[in-house]
Design a protein around this motif. Structure first.
Motif, PDB file in Angstrom:
ATOM      1  N   SER A 198       0.828  -1.194   0.000  1.00  0.00           N
ATOM      2  CA  SER A 198       0.000   0.000   0.000  1.00  0.00           C
ATOM      3  C   SER A 198       0.864   1.246   0.000  1.00  0.00           C
ATOM      4  O   SER A 198       1.966   1.264   0.569  1.00  0.00           O
ATOM      5  CB  SER A 198      -0.916   0.000   1.233  1.00  0.00           C
ATOM      6  N   LYS A 199       0.351   2.295  -0.627  1.00  0.00           N
ATOM      7  CA  LYS A 199       1.060   3.577  -0.646  1.00  0.00           C
ATOM      8  C   LYS A 199       0.767   4.406   0.609  1.00  0.00           C
ATOM      9  O   LYS A 199       1.368   5.456   0.806  1.00  0.00           O
ATOM     10  CB  LYS A 199       0.657   4.372  -1.891  1.00  0.00           C
ATOM     11  N   VAL A 200      -0.136   3.928   1.465  1.00  0.00           N
ATOM     12  CA  VAL A 200      -0.514   4.686   2.655  1.00  0.00           C
ATOM     13  C   VAL A 200       0.646   4.728   3.641  1.00  0.00           C
ATOM     14  O   VAL A 200       1.060   5.796   4.092  1.00  0.00           O
ATOM     15  CB  VAL A 200      -1.760   4.069   3.322  1.00  0.00           C
ATOM     16  N   SER A 201       1.155   3.553   4.016  1.00  0.00           N
ATOM     17  CA  SER A 201       2.293   3.468   4.923  1.00  0.00           C
ATOM     18  C   SER A 201       2.825   2.050   4.906  1.00  0.00           C
ATOM     19  O   SER A 201       2.173   1.119   4.407  1.00  0.00           O
ATOM     20  CB  SER A 201       1.889   3.861   6.353  1.00  0.00           C
ATOM     21  N   GLU A 202       4.018   1.867   5.472  1.00  0.00           N
ATOM     22  CA  GLU A 202       4.612   0.539   5.536  1.00  0.00           C
ATOM     23  C   GLU A 202       3.845  -0.366   6.492  1.00  0.00           C
ATOM     24  O   GLU A 202       3.940  -1.594   6.392  1.00  0.00           O
ATOM     25  CB  GLU A 202       6.072   0.643   5.986  1.00  0.00           C
ATOM     26  N   ASP A 203       3.098   0.233   7.430  1.00  0.00           N
ATOM     27  CA  ASP A 203       2.366  -0.548   8.418  1.00  0.00           C
ATOM     28  C   ASP A 203       1.010  -1.019   7.895  1.00  0.00           C
ATOM     29  O   ASP A 203       0.373  -1.877   8.509  1.00  0.00           O
ATOM     30  CB  ASP A 203       2.145   0.281   9.693  1.00  0.00           C
ATOM     31  N   ALA A 204       0.571  -0.449   6.779  1.00  0.00           N
ATOM     32  CA  ALA A 204      -0.742  -0.824   6.233  1.00  0.00           C
ATOM     33  C   ALA A 204      -0.645  -2.161   5.508  1.00  0.00           C
ATOM     34  O   ALA A 204       0.443  -2.671   5.228  1.00  0.00           O
ATOM     35  CB  ALA A 204      -1.244   0.259   5.278  1.00  0.00           C
ATOM     36  N   GLY A 205      -1.816  -2.740   5.218  1.00  0.00           N
ATOM     37  CA  GLY A 205      -1.849  -3.981   4.464  1.00  0.00           C
ATOM     38  C   GLY A 205      -1.425  -3.762   3.022  1.00  0.00           C
ATOM     39  O   GLY A 205      -1.044  -2.654   2.623  1.00  0.00           O
ATOM     40  N   LEU A 206      -1.494  -4.821   2.238  1.00  0.00           N
ATOM     41  CA  LEU A 206      -1.082  -4.727   0.838  1.00  0.00           C
ATOM     42  C   LEU A 206      -1.888  -3.699   0.076  1.00  0.00           C
ATOM     43  O   LEU A 206      -1.387  -3.028  -0.818  1.00  0.00           O
ATOM     44  CB  LEU A 206      -1.219  -6.096   0.165  1.00  0.00           C
ATOM     45  N   GLY A 207      -3.155  -3.578   0.426  1.00  0.00           N
ATOM     46  CA  GLY A 207      -4.015  -2.631  -0.266  1.00  0.00           C
ATOM     47  C   GLY A 207      -4.592  -3.210  -1.547  1.00  0.00           C
ATOM     48  O   GLY A 207      -4.249  -4.318  -1.962  1.00  0.00           O
ATOM     49  N   LEU A 208      -5.452  -2.445  -2.166  1.00  0.00           N
ATOM     50  CA  LEU A 208      -6.097  -2.861  -3.411  1.00  0.00           C
ATOM     51  C   LEU A 208      -5.965  -1.728  -4.420  1.00  0.00           C
ATOM     52  O   LEU A 208      -6.282  -0.567  -4.116  1.00  0.00           O
ATOM     53  CB  LEU A 208      -7.576  -3.174  -3.158  1.00  0.00           C
ATOM     54  N   PHE A 209      -5.504  -2.072  -5.624  1.00  0.00           N
ATOM     55  CA  PHE A 209      -5.256  -1.093  -6.673  1.00  0.00           C
ATOM     56  C   PHE A 209      -6.075  -1.440  -7.912  1.00  0.00           C
ATOM     57  O   PHE A 209      -6.338  -2.619  -8.179  1.00  0.00           O
ATOM     58  CB  PHE A 209      -3.772  -1.070  -7.052  1.00  0.00           C
ATOM     59  N   LEU A 210      -6.451  -0.422  -8.667  1.00  0.00           N
ATOM     60  CA  LEU A 210      -7.076  -0.649  -9.957  1.00  0.00           C
ATOM     61  C   LEU A 210      -5.968  -1.023 -10.941  1.00  0.00           C
ATOM     62  O   LEU A 210      -4.957  -0.315 -11.046  1.00  0.00           O
ATOM     63  CB  LEU A 210      -7.816   0.604 -10.428  1.00  0.00           C
ATOM     64  N   ALA A 211      -6.133  -2.127 -11.624  1.00  0.00           N
ATOM     65  CA  ALA A 211      -5.096  -2.642 -12.513  1.00  0.00           C
ATOM     66  C   ALA A 211      -4.692  -1.605 -13.560  1.00  0.00           C
ATOM     67  O   ALA A 211      -5.511  -0.788 -14.007  1.00  0.00           O
ATOM     68  CB  ALA A 211      -5.575  -3.914 -13.206  1.00  0.00           C
ATOM     69  N   ASP A 212      -3.433  -1.643 -13.933  1.00  0.00           N
ATOM     70  CA  ASP A 212      -2.914  -0.679 -14.906  1.00  0.00           C
ATOM     71  C   ASP A 212      -3.609  -0.779 -16.255  1.00  0.00           C
ATOM     72  O   ASP A 212      -3.687   0.209 -16.999  1.00  0.00           O
ATOM     73  CB  ASP A 212      -1.408  -0.883 -15.094  1.00  0.00           C
ATOM     74  N   ASP A 213      -4.095  -1.977 -16.606  1.00  0.00           N
ATOM     75  CA  ASP A 213      -4.730  -2.168 -17.916  1.00  0.00           C
ATOM     76  C   ASP A 213      -6.259  -2.123 -17.829  1.00  0.00           C
ATOM     77  O   ASP A 213      -6.946  -2.469 -18.796  1.00  0.00           O
ATOM     78  CB  ASP A 213      -4.285  -3.484 -18.546  1.00  0.00           C
ATOM     79  N   ALA A 214      -6.785  -1.709 -16.671  1.00  0.00           N
ATOM     80  CA  ALA A 214      -8.238  -1.637 -16.499  1.00  0.00           C
ATOM     81  C   ALA A 214      -8.794  -0.327 -17.045  1.00  0.00           C
ATOM     82  O   ALA A 214      -8.054   0.636 -17.287  1.00  0.00           O
ATOM     83  CB  ALA A 214      -8.597  -1.765 -15.023  1.00  0.00           C
ATOM     84  N   GLN A 215     -10.102  -0.301 -17.260  1.00  0.00           N
ATOM     85  CA  GLN A 215     -10.778   0.919 -17.639  1.00  0.00           C
ATOM     86  C   GLN A 215     -11.001   1.781 -16.400  1.00  0.00           C
ATOM     87  O   GLN A 215     -11.145   1.257 -15.294  1.00  0.00           O
ATOM     88  CB  GLN A 215     -12.129   0.610 -18.293  1.00  0.00           C
ATOM     89  N   PRO A 216     -11.009   3.100 -16.527  1.00  0.00           N
ATOM     90  CA  PRO A 216     -11.294   3.959 -15.367  1.00  0.00           C
ATOM     91  C   PRO A 216     -12.653   3.616 -14.761  1.00  0.00           C
ATOM     92  O   PRO A 216     -13.564   3.165 -15.449  1.00  0.00           O
ATOM     93  CB  PRO A 216     -11.288   5.369 -15.962  1.00  0.00           C
TER      94      PRO A 216
END
Length: 229
Positions: free
Chosen positions: A1-19
Motif C-alpha cells: 500500500s502507498k498509505v504506509s509501511e504498516d498498512a496492508g497490501l491494499g487494493l489497486f485498480l489494474a494498470d490495464d483496467a478501464q477507469p
C-alpha cells in the motif's frame, strides 16, 4: 500500500483496467464469518462465528449498516436476536481470495496510530477525506457489502476508504495507549456524520445504477451457499 509501511497490501485498480466512475461498484466484502452484538441484560455482549467456530481476526470485522433483512435460516425463519442487536461480518485474510470479493483489502487513506485529542481526530478525518475514493455500502440483503467509487478512479490508483476514528481509537486502546475521553467532540461527530452521508449517497447511487436484478442474483448466491453449509 502507498498509505504506509504498516498498512496492508491494499487494493489497486489494474494498470490495464478501464477507469471507474463515481457510483460504480468495484468489488464486494468477503464474508467468511457472521456475528452479532446485543444487550443481554448484563451489559453489551458480542459473538462472532468464524467458519462455524467462535472467534476470528477482529481487524476485519465490519458492522452491517442499514435496516436490511439478514438472510433467513435454512428453514426460512428470519434471523432475529432481539431489539438493539446488530450484525457484523468478518473476512479471513488467510483464505483464498475469490475474484470480485476483495473489499476487505481496501485500506484507510489515513491512520490515527497515536493521539486522541479533538485536534488529532479532526486531522485524521481531514486526511482520510482527501484520500478517500471508495465507500463501503450496504447492497441488497445482508450480509452483502459493496465497495462503491465516490469519484473517478484511474488505472494504477489505490482504492482507499475511511474506517472512522472509532476503529483507530479501539486499536490504540488495544495497544495499551491512553485515550482522551474528551476527544469525541461535536466537531468530531459532525465529521463522522459527513462520512455516513457519503456512505448513504454511495448506497443510493449503486442501487440506482444496478437496480434490483443484480441484488437478487447476489442474494440467490448467498442463499445457495447457506443451504450447502
Amino acid at each position: 500500500s502507498k498509505v504506509s509501511e504498516d498498512a496492508g497490501l491494499g487494493l489497486f485498480l489494474a494498470d490495464d483496467a478501464q477507469p471507474i466512475e463515481a457510483g460504480d461498484i468495484i468489488t464486494f466484502y468477503a464474508v467468511h464469518g457472521l456475528g452479532y452484538a446485543c444487550d443481554d441484560g448484563n451489559g453489551d455482549s458480542a459473538s462472532l462465528f468464524f467458519d462455524g467456530e467462535e472467534g476470528g481476526n477482529e481487524d476485519y470485522v465490519l458492522n452491517l449498516l442499514g435496516s436490511r433483512p439478514l438472510l433467513a435460516t435454512p428453514s426460512g425463519r428470519p434471523v432475529n436476536f432481539g431489539d438493539g442487536s446488530h450484525f457484523m461480518i468478518n473476512a479471513d485474510p488467510h483464505r483464498e481470495r475469490i475474484s470480485g470479493w476483495f473489499g476487505q483489502m481496501i485500506n484507510d487513506g489515513a491512520a490515527l496510530l497515536s493521539g486522541s485529542t479533538e485536534k488529532d481526530i479532526l486531522t485524521y478525518y481531514q486526511d482520510t477525506g482527501l484520500a478517500r475514493n471508495v465507500v463501503l455500502v450496504p447492497f441488497s440483503v445482508a450480509p452483502i457489502v459493496a465497495s462503491v467509487a465516490t469519484r473517478r478512479v484511474v488505472p494504477g490508483e489505490e482504492l482507499l476508504t475511511s474506517y472512522g476514528c472509532q476503529y483507530w481509537l479501539e486499536a490504540q486502546s488495544n495497544q495499551g495507549l491512553d485515550i482522551d475521553e474528551e476527544g469525541i467532540t461535536d466537531n468530531v461527530l459532525l465529521q463522522a456524520r459527513e462520512v455516513a452521508m457519503e456512505v448513504m449517497t454511495g448506497a443510493k447511487s449503486a442501487a440506482g445504477k444496478y437496480g434490483e436484478k443484480e441484488g437478487r442474483a447476489l442474494a440467490s448466491l448467498f442463499g445457495a451457499a447457506r443451504d450447502n453449509l
